[in-house]
Design a protein around this motif. Structure first.
Motif, PDB file in Angstrom:
ATOM      1  N   SER A 105     -43.943  -7.316  10.995  1.00  8.48           N
ATOM      2  CA  SER A 105     -42.631  -6.983  11.554  1.00  8.48           C
ATOM      3  C   SER A 105     -42.077  -5.722  10.895  1.00  8.48           C
ATOM      4  N   ASP A 106     -40.880  -5.332  11.313  1.00  9.34           N
ATOM      5  CA  ASP A 106     -40.277  -4.105  10.758  1.00  9.34           C
ATOM      6  C   ASP A 106     -39.432  -4.375   9.522  1.00  9.34           C
ATOM      7  N   GLY A 107     -39.412  -5.605   9.016  1.00 11.77           N
ATOM      8  CA  GLY A 107     -38.643  -5.805   7.791  1.00 11.77           C
ATOM      9  C   GLY A 107     -38.485  -7.246   7.381  1.00 11.77           C
ATOM     10  N   GLY A 108     -38.432  -7.436   6.070  1.00 14.44           N
ATOM     11  CA  GLY A 108     -38.141  -8.760   5.539  1.00 14.44           C
ATOM     12  C   GLY A 108     -36.725  -9.177   5.901  1.00 14.44           C
ATOM     13  N   LYS A 109     -35.847  -8.202   6.051  1.00 13.60           N
ATOM     14  CA  LYS A 109     -34.470  -8.532   6.395  1.00 13.60           C
ATOM     15  C   LYS A 109     -34.395  -9.157   7.777  1.00 13.60           C
ATOM     16  N   SER A 110     -35.056  -8.506   8.747  1.00 13.86           N
ATOM     17  CA  SER A 110     -34.996  -9.078  10.102  1.00 13.86           C
ATOM     18  C   SER A 110     -35.705 -10.431  10.156  1.00 13.86           C
ATOM     19  N   ASP A 111     -36.812 -10.580   9.456  1.00 15.68           N
ATOM     20  CA  ASP A 111     -37.491 -11.883   9.471  1.00 15.68           C
ATOM     21  C   ASP A 111     -36.610 -12.966   8.838  1.00 15.68           C
ATOM     22  N   ALA A 112     -35.993 -12.626   7.693  1.00 19.21           N
ATOM     23  CA  ALA A 112     -35.128 -13.607   7.015  1.00 19.21           C
ATOM     24  C   ALA A 112     -33.955 -13.998   7.910  1.00 19.21           C
ATOM     25  N   SER A 244     -42.337 -15.018   3.664  1.00 17.83           N
ATOM     26  CA  SER A 244     -42.160 -13.615   4.062  1.00 17.83           C
ATOM     27  C   SER A 244     -42.460 -12.694   2.899  1.00 17.83           C
ATOM     28  N   ARG A 245     -43.041 -11.577   3.224  1.00 19.56           N
ATOM     29  CA  ARG A 245     -43.233 -10.516   2.222  1.00 19.56           C
ATOM     30  C   ARG A 245     -42.857  -9.182   2.840  1.00 19.56           C
ATOM     31  N   SER A 246     -42.677  -8.190   1.990  1.00 20.83           N
ATOM     32  CA  SER A 246     -42.226  -6.886   2.472  1.00 20.83           C
ATOM     33  C   SER A 246     -43.001  -5.786   1.767  1.00 20.83           C
ATOM     34  N   PHE A 247     -43.235  -4.683   2.457  1.00 21.39           N
ATOM     35  CA  PHE A 247     -43.841  -3.513   1.820  1.00 21.39           C
ATOM     36  C   PHE A 247     -42.762  -2.616   1.196  1.00 21.39           C
ATOM     37  N   SER A 248     -41.488  -2.999   1.350  1.00 21.75           N
ATOM     38  CA  SER A 248     -40.389  -2.119   0.920  1.00 21.75           C
ATOM     39  C   SER A 248     -40.420  -1.805  -0.558  1.00 21.75           C
ATOM     40  N   LYS A 249     -40.479  -2.856  -1.361  1.00 25.08           N
ATOM     41  CA  LYS A 249     -40.343  -2.633  -2.794  1.00 25.08           C
ATOM     42  C   LYS A 249     -41.697  -2.549  -3.476  1.00 25.08           C
ATOM     43  N   THR A 254     -39.069   1.288   2.124  1.00 22.12           N
ATOM     44  CA  THR A 254     -37.711   0.951   2.576  1.00 22.12           C
ATOM     45  C   THR A 254     -37.308   1.796   3.782  1.00 22.12           C
ATOM     46  N   GLY A 255     -37.798   3.043   3.838  1.00 27.18           N
ATOM     47  CA  GLY A 255     -37.502   3.906   4.984  1.00 27.18           C
ATOM     48  C   GLY A 255     -38.508   3.752   6.115  1.00 27.18           C
ATOM     49  N   LEU A 256     -39.767   3.528   5.797  1.00 22.79           N
ATOM     50  CA  LEU A 256     -40.785   3.393   6.859  1.00 22.79           C
ATOM     51  C   LEU A 256     -40.618   2.086   7.631  1.00 22.79           C
ATOM     52  N   ARG A 257     -40.277   0.998   6.922  1.00 19.75           N
ATOM     53  CA  ARG A 257     -40.060  -0.342   7.466  1.00 19.75           C
ATOM     54  C   ARG A 257     -41.371  -1.076   7.780  1.00 19.75           C
ATOM     55  N   MET A 258     -41.689  -2.060   7.010  1.00 24.35           N
ATOM     56  CA  MET A 258     -42.874  -2.884   7.269  1.00 24.35           C
ATOM     57  C   MET A 258     -42.819  -4.152   6.418  1.00 24.35           C
ATOM     58  N   GLY A 293     -43.580  -5.140  18.274  1.00 25.96           N
ATOM     59  CA  GLY A 293     -44.293  -4.854  17.019  1.00 25.96           C
ATOM     60  C   GLY A 293     -43.840  -3.541  16.406  1.00 25.96           C
ATOM     61  N   PRO A 294     -44.121  -3.359  15.117  1.00 34.00           N
ATOM     62  CA  PRO A 294     -43.756  -2.108  14.437  1.00 34.00           C
ATOM     63  C   PRO A 294     -44.644  -0.956  14.927  1.00 34.00           C
ATOM     64  N   PRO A 295     -44.235   0.292  14.678  1.00 29.16           N
ATOM     65  CA  PRO A 295     -45.014   1.448  15.149  1.00 29.16           C
ATOM     66  C   PRO A 295     -46.441   1.448  14.585  1.00 29.16           C
TER      67      PRO A 295
END
Ligand code: PLP
Length: 411
Positions: A105-112, A244-249, A254-258, A293-295
């Protein structure tokens, strides 16, 4: 005029980070020469790993030719990425996941925020206190609670206090709950959960037919070898946990979103008349309906994280932030403050001096040290008397912030 979703009006008025920004901005305007150091919101500061940048460039290049152009992709992410995630993030720790259990997805925030859509309106929600605000707010928007009471707790949620007194480990709920949000390594306290404690939560969820939403956005920061990285390292978790996991940190996205969420095939909910329904299939249906889906280019960038050079570069990023964490923690301790976290997480959780509230400490550090952090009370009532700083600043900023705070405390 159309009628609105009035559940939105039940949200507490001020979003924490907006208030932090408002006060910092007011200080800046009143003191234009002040050099503020921002260890507040927790955005990354180091550039993307070179392997990621190279993959982005190649993927962008592919879009310039009709033969390699990528249009709509799979709703839940490309197999090339989901396969890498299964092999590296889980397989390497002896957790077997199928690619069909991983939803990119495009973010842990949206999934959460979105995962609650799978559950009944009258589900009882349990939240760690303090916590990342998204879990509570998304459930309020969905109509699962009346407004907050005078203590700042939403009236219909079950709060699980996490303070120094219980080592930031929530006690099991004393009433039935349906949906449990756990986050480890924790934002904001920086705490981790042991295998034994996580096992008790999984047992609870199995016994009470509850589901655990396990937010492991900071998994990459775990240093202690006996701390589980995934809830699926715990026996029985596949039936009751979504992770959930995130590629942000971990990789600076954080800018690309994944990000991604794992919904195992065994995880089930039930209908009012008791029929079992696969949560994996519900989430697949939800994502296919609401997302394309994400880009592609970002998914290629994420896949580069799993190449040998990507792995080594990401490890260097994390080591860098964790050295910041060590410097901050050691400096503040030497200055006489009681601090937590910062050992398996990029957040340092400071006990405010006796009698000083979280917001008073914020105002004091801003005025006297020109350092911005986040008041613990903004993450929930049990965060009162605490203050969060992040390790995501630059090395120089981290060191200077600690020196300034120590100087003020001495003065
Ligand atoms: N979960 C936690 C606990 C977080 O702190 C954050 C970001 O701050 C996220 C999820 C969301 O990360 P993102 O939406 O950038 O993937």
């Amino acid at each position: 005029m159309p009628r609105i979703n009035e559940a939105f009006l039940n949200l507490q008025a001020s979003y924490l980070f907006a208030e932090v920004k408002r006060r910092s901005q007011a200080y800046r305007e009143a003191h234009p020469d002040a050099r503020l150091i921002d260890l507040g919101i927790g955005d990354v500061t180091l550039p993307l790993p070179p392997a990621v940048v190279r993959a982005l460039e190649v993927a962008v290049g592919e879009q310039a030719s009709a033969e390699t152009l990528k249009g709509y992709g799979p709703y839940i992410g490309y197999e090339f990425l989901r396969g890498e995630i299964a092999a590296h993030d889980f397989g390497a720790r002896d957790v077997k996941l199928g690619a069909d259990e991983i939803f990119v997805s495009d973010g842990g925030k949206s999934d959460a925020a979105n995962i609650q859509e799978l559950f009944a309106q009258d589900s009882v929600v349990a939240l760690m206190d303090p916590a990342y605000p998204v879990y509570a707010d998304a459930n309020v928007m969905a109509g699962r609670s009346r407004p907050a009471d005078s203590t700042g707790r939403y009236a219909d949620f079950v709060y699980l206090p996490c303070t120094a007194e219980n080592d930031f480990q929530p006690a099991l709920p004393d009433r039935h709950v349906d949906l449990i949000y756990l986050c480890y390594p924790n934002n904001p306290t920086g705490a981790v959960m042991t295998r034994g404690a996580l096992g008790r939560w999984v047992d609870y969820a199995r016994a009470h037919e509850a589901v655990i939403v396990y937010d492991a956005a900071y998994e990459a920061y775990i240093r202690d070898s006996d701390i589980p990285h995934s809830i699926y390292e715990i026996e029985g978790a596949r039936e009751v946990a979504i992770e959930s996991r995130s590629f942000s940190k971990s990789a600076g996205f954080t800018g690309l979103r994944m990000a991604y969420t794992v919904v195992p095939r065994e995880a089930q909910g039930r209908t009012a008349d008791g029929r079992a329904v696969s949560l994996n299939q519900l989430w697949l249906r939800r994502q296919s309906t609401k997302s394309n889906g994400p880009p592609y280019v970002i998914q290629r960038a994420a896949a580069a994280v799993y190449t040998p050079e990507g792995q080594q570069q990401v490890r260097a990023l994390i080591d860098h932030y964790m050295e910041n964490a060590r410097i901050i923690r050691a400096g503040l301790e030497a200055a006489g403050l009681t601090v937590y976290g910062g050992r398996n997480a990029p957040y340092i959780w400071i006990r405010t001096p006796a009698g000083v509230s979280s917001w008073d400490f914020f105002d004091r550090l801003l005025a006297e040290a020109q350092v911005i952090g986040v008041p613990g009370s903004g993450f929930g009532p049990s965060g009162e008397g605490y203050f969060r700083v992040t390790a995501f600043g630059s090395r120089a900023q981290s060191a200077e912030a600690v020196e300034r705070i120590a100087a003020r405390l001495r003065g």
